[in-house]
Design a protein around this motif. Structure first.
Motif, mmCIF file in Angstrom:
data_model
loop_
_atom_site.group_PDB
_atom_site.id
_atom_site.type_symbol
_atom_site.label_atom_id
_atom_site.label_comp_id
_atom_site.label_asym_id
_atom_site.label_seq_id
_atom_site.Cartn_x
_atom_site.Cartn_y
_atom_site.Cartn_z
ATOM 1 N N GLU A 170 11.684 49.356 41.146
ATOM 2 C CA GLU A 170 10.428 49.104 40.436
ATOM 3 C C GLU A 170 9.352 48.630 41.413
ATOM 4 O O GLU A 170 8.169 48.968 41.267
ATOM 5 C CB GLU A 170 10.623 48.064 39.331
ATOM 6 C CG GLU A 170 9.348 47.815 38.519
ATOM 7 C CD GLU A 170 9.482 46.673 37.530
ATOM 8 O OE1 GLU A 170 8.462 46.307 36.923
ATOM 9 O OE2 GLU A 170 10.603 46.149 37.365
ATOM 10 N N PHE A 212 7.005 51.351 42.787
ATOM 11 C CA PHE A 212 6.219 52.221 41.914
ATOM 12 C C PHE A 212 4.834 52.519 42.490
ATOM 13 O O PHE A 212 4.326 53.636 42.376
ATOM 14 C CB PHE A 212 6.080 51.606 40.520
ATOM 15 C CG PHE A 212 7.324 51.714 39.668
ATOM 16 C CD1 PHE A 212 8.489 52.264 40.168
ATOM 17 C CD2 PHE A 212 7.322 51.258 38.354
ATOM 18 C CE1 PHE A 212 9.634 52.361 39.387
ATOM 19 C CE2 PHE A 212 8.451 51.349 37.565
ATOM 20 C CZ PHE A 212 9.614 51.900 38.076
ATOM 21 N N ASN A 247 4.013 51.999 34.478
ATOM 22 C CA ASN A 247 5.221 51.188 34.622
ATOM 23 C C ASN A 247 5.784 50.847 33.242
ATOM 24 O O ASN A 247 5.286 49.952 32.558
ATOM 25 C CB ASN A 247 4.884 49.906 35.402
ATOM 26 C CG ASN A 247 6.119 49.099 35.747
ATOM 27 O OD1 ASN A 247 7.175 49.247 35.129
ATOM 28 N ND2 ASN A 247 5.993 48.216 36.724
ATOM 29 N N GLU A 280 7.036 47.211 32.802
ATOM 30 C CA GLU A 280 6.018 46.214 32.494
ATOM 31 C C GLU A 280 5.693 46.224 31.002
ATOM 32 O O GLU A 280 5.545 45.167 30.372
ATOM 33 C CB GLU A 280 4.753 46.483 33.315
ATOM 34 C CG GLU A 280 3.728 45.369 33.250
ATOM 35 C CD GLU A 280 4.268 44.052 33.808
ATOM 36 O OE1 GLU A 280 3.982 43.003 33.193
ATOM 37 O OE2 GLU A 280 4.969 44.079 34.825
#
Length: 246
Positions: free
Chosen positions: A189, A192, A205, A208
């Protein structure tokens, strides 16, 4: 006694088929028999098959656009045996691409009004799909990279571009302007932003977005991407594909 808890189960079988087909109008039972025969010729016998009507295409002749899904029955039975041994009663069985589609639809900042690319870095591998009209129109499930020394970001970009190329060649369509990505690995992550540069397109994302739905501090033990498939399975509506064995 203690009441058995019902559950929705997400499976990642070794082989699976996700396909949208145009079929003549038929009953659910007739459609199941037809798909078992046709997909069995392609993948092999012993499949669990289910389908979900998406829309009617007026003719003549009139046809139904149907999402068809098939997974190996023996693998499914083995997986569900462990679920039931834990005191859970499976109520719905779905696949990673289907659960990921539902989760992405719920978490996306914009509606899925055009084909949308979604990727998930999971425990067993990388899932890449293009969703359109509430259904995955292309799915690829790639095992994790085994070769040492290769940058996983390069590998991801290669597999993603290969998937989009396959989609544009088979469906003759183009995807939206961004890709939605989730990950069960917090380290991935963190890459990203770099993936956005490498892909040359915006990255949304999903971790998130999922994090906003979870209790505080839950991400310390498990990244939000762990919960994406659970969310998608929970959102599966009545009438959705259900691969629960008879």
């Amino acid at each position: 006694g203690i009441a058995t808890r019902s559950s929705h189960v997400v499976l990642a079988p070794s082989t699976s088929v996700h396909r949208t087909l145009l079929l003549p109008p038929m009953s659910a039972g007739e459609r199941r028999l037809f798909l078992e025969r046709e997909l069995g010729r392609e993948v092999g016998a012993g499949l669990l098959v289910d389908s979900q009507p998406l829309r009617t295409v007026e003719g003549p002749p009139r046809k139904d656009e149907v999402l068809a899904v098939a997974i190996p029955g023996a693998e499914t039975d083995q997986a569900l045996a462990g679920v039931m041994a834990a005191g859970l009663s499976p109520r719905l069985v779905t696949t990673v691409p289907l659960a990921l589609t539902r989760a992405a639809e719920a978490l996306a900042p914009e509606s899925f009004d055009r084909p949308t690319a979604v990727a998930h870095w999971g425990f067993q591998g990388l899932t890449i799909l293009v969703a359109d009209g509430g259904a995955p129109k292309l799915t690829r499930e790639v095992p994790h990279l085994a070769a040492p020394g290769i940058d996983p970001r390069d590998w991801f970009v290669t597999e993603f571009q290969r998937s989009i190329r396959q989609y544009t060649q088979t469906v003759k369509g183009v995807t939206g302007g961004s890709v939605l990505i989730g990950s069960v690995d917090a380290r991935f992550e963190a890459q990203f932003a770099d993936l956005e540069t490498r892909l040359g397109m915006p990255v949304v994302n999903l971790n998130e977005a999922m994090r906003n739905l979870l209790p505080e501090a839950s991400d310390e033990a498990h990244p939000a991407g762990v919960f994406l498939l659970a969310l998608g399975a929970a959102l599966s509506a009545p009438g959705a594909v259900n691969l629960l064995p008879p």
